[in-house]
Design a protein around this motif. Sequence first.
Motif, short mmCIF file in Angstrom:
data_model
loop_
_atom_site.label_atom_id
_atom_site.label_comp_id
_atom_site.label_asym_id
_atom_site.label_seq_id
_atom_site.Cartn_x
_atom_site.Cartn_y
_atom_site.Cartn_z
N ARG A 4 0.85 -1.19 0.00
CA ARG A 4 0.00 0.00 0.00
C ARG A 4 0.88 1.24 0.00
NH1 ARG A 4 -5.18 -1.65 1.46
NH2 ARG A 4 -5.20 -3.82 2.11
N ALA A 5 0.46 2.23 -0.77
CA ALA A 5 1.14 3.53 -0.80
C ALA A 5 0.10 4.62 -0.61
CB ALA A 5 1.87 3.71 -2.13
N GLU A 6 0.39 5.60 0.26
CA GLU A 6 -0.55 6.66 0.58
C GLU A 6 0.14 8.02 0.55
OE1 GLU A 6 -3.17 3.88 3.69
OE2 GLU A 6 -2.08 5.63 4.43
N MET A 7 -0.62 9.05 0.18
CA MET A 7 -0.17 10.44 0.25
C MET A 7 -1.19 11.23 1.05
SD MET A 7 1.15 11.08 -3.66
CE MET A 7 1.72 12.74 -3.23
N TYR A 8 -0.75 12.31 1.74
CA TYR A 8 -1.63 13.02 2.66
C TYR A 8 -1.52 14.53 2.53
CZ TYR A 8 -0.78 8.54 5.07
OH TYR A 8 -0.63 7.22 5.37
N ILE A 9 -2.60 15.17 2.96
CA ILE A 9 -2.62 16.58 3.32
C ILE A 9 -3.39 16.64 4.63
CG2 ILE A 9 -4.72 17.12 2.05
CD1 ILE A 9 -1.67 19.42 2.21
N GLY A 10 -2.99 17.55 5.54
CA GLY A 10 -3.70 17.56 6.81
C GLY A 10 -3.21 18.66 7.72
N ALA A 11 -3.59 18.53 8.99
CA ALA A 11 -3.28 19.54 10.01
C ALA A 11 -2.68 18.87 11.22
CB ALA A 11 -4.54 20.31 10.40
N GLY A 12 -1.75 19.59 11.89
CA GLY A 12 -1.15 19.05 13.10
C GLY A 12 -0.47 20.13 13.89
N GLY A 13 -0.22 19.85 15.16
CA GLY A 13 0.48 20.80 16.00
C GLY A 13 0.32 20.47 17.47
N GLY A 14 0.92 21.32 18.30
CA GLY A 14 0.88 21.14 19.74
C GLY A 14 2.23 20.71 20.29
N ALA A 15 2.44 20.93 21.60
CA ALA A 15 3.63 20.48 22.33
C ALA A 15 4.91 21.03 21.72
CB ALA A 15 3.67 18.96 22.39
N SER A 16 4.85 22.21 21.12
CA SER A 16 6.01 22.88 20.53
C SER A 16 6.66 22.10 19.40
CB SER A 16 7.07 23.19 21.61
OG SER A 16 6.55 24.09 22.57
N VAL A 17 5.94 21.15 18.79
CA VAL A 17 6.43 20.52 17.57
C VAL A 17 6.27 21.54 16.44
CG1 VAL A 17 6.09 18.64 15.93
CG2 VAL A 17 5.86 18.23 18.38
N ASP A 18 7.32 21.74 15.65
CA ASP A 18 7.36 22.85 14.71
C ASP A 18 6.67 22.46 13.40
OD1 ASP A 18 7.85 25.17 13.42
OD2 ASP A 18 10.04 25.07 13.51
N THR A 19 5.35 22.64 13.36
CA THR A 19 4.58 22.35 12.16
C THR A 19 4.34 23.58 11.30
OG1 THR A 19 2.51 22.60 13.39
CG2 THR A 19 3.43 20.38 13.25
N ARG A 20 4.96 24.70 11.62
CA ARG A 20 4.93 25.91 10.79
C ARG A 20 3.53 26.35 10.41
NH1 ARG A 20 9.97 28.59 10.02
NH2 ARG A 20 11.43 27.17 11.06
N LEU A 54 -0.22 23.23 8.63
CA LEU A 54 -0.54 22.55 7.37
C LEU A 54 0.58 21.56 7.04
CD1 LEU A 54 -2.43 22.26 4.94
CD2 LEU A 54 -1.15 24.11 3.83
N LEU A 55 0.23 20.26 6.93
CA LEU A 55 1.21 19.20 6.74
C LEU A 55 0.93 18.42 5.47
CD1 LEU A 55 1.31 17.69 10.36
CD2 LEU A 55 2.83 19.41 9.39
N THR A 56 1.98 17.83 4.92
CA THR A 56 1.86 16.88 3.84
C THR A 56 2.79 15.71 4.13
OG1 THR A 56 1.93 16.59 1.43
CG2 THR A 56 3.66 17.92 2.41
N GLY A 57 2.53 14.57 3.50
CA GLY A 57 3.37 13.42 3.78
C GLY A 57 2.99 12.23 2.92
N ALA A 58 3.70 11.12 3.16
CA ALA A 58 3.46 9.90 2.40
C ALA A 58 3.97 8.72 3.21
CB ALA A 58 4.17 9.95 1.05
N ARG A 59 3.49 7.52 2.86
CA ARG A 59 4.00 6.31 3.48
C ARG A 59 3.71 5.10 2.60
NH1 ARG A 59 0.06 5.53 8.70
NH2 ARG A 59 -0.07 3.27 8.67
N THR A 60 4.49 4.05 2.81
CA THR A 60 4.23 2.76 2.18
C THR A 60 4.21 1.71 3.28
OG1 THR A 60 6.61 2.38 1.79
CG2 THR A 60 5.33 3.41 0.02
N GLU A 61 3.44 0.64 3.06
CA GLU A 61 3.35 -0.43 4.05
C GLU A 61 2.94 -1.73 3.37
OE1 GLU A 61 0.50 1.03 6.84
OE2 GLU A 61 -1.22 0.47 5.62
N VAL A 62 3.23 -2.81 4.06
CA VAL A 62 2.84 -4.14 3.62
C VAL A 62 1.75 -4.65 4.55
CG1 VAL A 62 3.60 -6.53 3.32
CG2 VAL A 62 5.09 -4.65 2.61
#
Length: 473
Positions: free
Chosen positions: A404-420, A423-431
């Motif tokens: 499986r391969a996935e691509m994302y758009i989304g939102a994240g933040g909190g705990a001083s993690v620098d999400t600028r 607005l986030l983007t990303g991807a992953r692969t898995e079996v």
Amino acid sequence: MSASEPRMKLSQEGLRFMFGADIFRLQQSEITGFNAISMVYAFPGGIYLGNSVYSSAFGTGGGFFVGGIEAGFWLPVHSRMQLQTGLFVGGGGGASQVGGDGLMFRSSAALAIQVTDGWVFNPGISYVSVSGSSISTAALSVGLTRKLDIALSGGYRERTDQSERAFRVAAFKPVYRFYRTGNADKRGIPGRPLSNMHTIGAEITFSNSAWYEVFIQTHGVVAGDAEGYADWLAGYRFFWNLRPFRLSASLGTGSAGGGAVNSGGGQVYMAGAGLSLPAWKNVALELEAMTVRSVNGDFRTFAPGARLIRYMSDPFSGADDTSYRWAAYSGLTLQIPNSGYRKFGDRRGPLVYMIEAALDLMLTDQLYITGRGYTSFIGDAGGYQIGLLGPGLIVSLPNDWTLRAEMYIGAGGGASVDTRGGLLTGARTEVAIPVWRALEFTAGAGTLMPVLGRGMNPLTLHGGLRIPFRTYH
């Protein structure tokens, strides 16, 4: 009706929606109580398993959210009553209420009293503890459980008997919403106005009529000065069907907060009106304007927005002969921080572990859309949370394995993690590997990054269980 019939209804397997509240015995922080929203599946024999979100509702700590796994057992004690025991394990934080990991445990005991066909009242007691905070207290709890009676079948096998269906999954909707904050003040800074916010999210709805639907929606901020803000809302939407258009009115409640938003204890209510415009078969555009207001805080907004609707069946007839394939996922994610992962202090910091929950909707045999939520529970990141949405692709491998391969758009933040800004983007692969009947074990890797500049860019490792199922409409 015989005495055994209500007992059979109470213990019958199926999907259940639970909404409740905990009122803390001790006031140990700005939070004096939670509300909760849960979706669990009851198996034969009384065991249930699913996912829950707990959020601040009472006090002044609005913006505290915890997501995780809910499990328990129903034991019949009377024809219209059961004893319900439960255990929740999850992670989260927010609103400056957690200074560490944010791992939360909640144990509970309650009665399940059938008040009408399908509705159960749940009075009880619970004990809640959150690591990294001062919260460790008993609580009085109260809740309502609704058996959805959705026609389901494990795996993707067909089911012909739909006679017991009461509800159906009506639609899935990606959402953009603009929060106009007016003269609302920032949290902890009286006289400093809160900037307007842009959010993205998703909504899923249930119905057994063409004239109304029950909705569950969530949003996360992607622009504005409230990085880390999130909300969830649940309620009813009523329709006036004017083919090919639909007018709607919505009422709901839920929790909101985080970032610079002063939502008081976190409990909010909403009211809105909208118009649905047909686009093409089973797809429409929904325009809605609503107001979201906190019960005891300064958060008051006018929130216009738009949703892309993927109808599961004809919206005007309320049902047809279609079925859809889904998959529910629960697992753990490890984020390996990069050198710009955090805003302050050790910018790399410790490894961050997150609980992950997801729902996939198959569009074709190979293509699907996925919605994913994450909350941290280990790694000195209590309050860090993420919501992602995007397409996925399946490639068949030997021995019924899949890639499986996935691509994302989304939102994240909190705990001083620098999400600028969030607005986030990303991807992953898995079996995915079959392990038992319809159950699959999945493992993979990916990455996330901010869209608006350099910041967090962790390598992510994933492992969990995926349960395919089919719904009927």
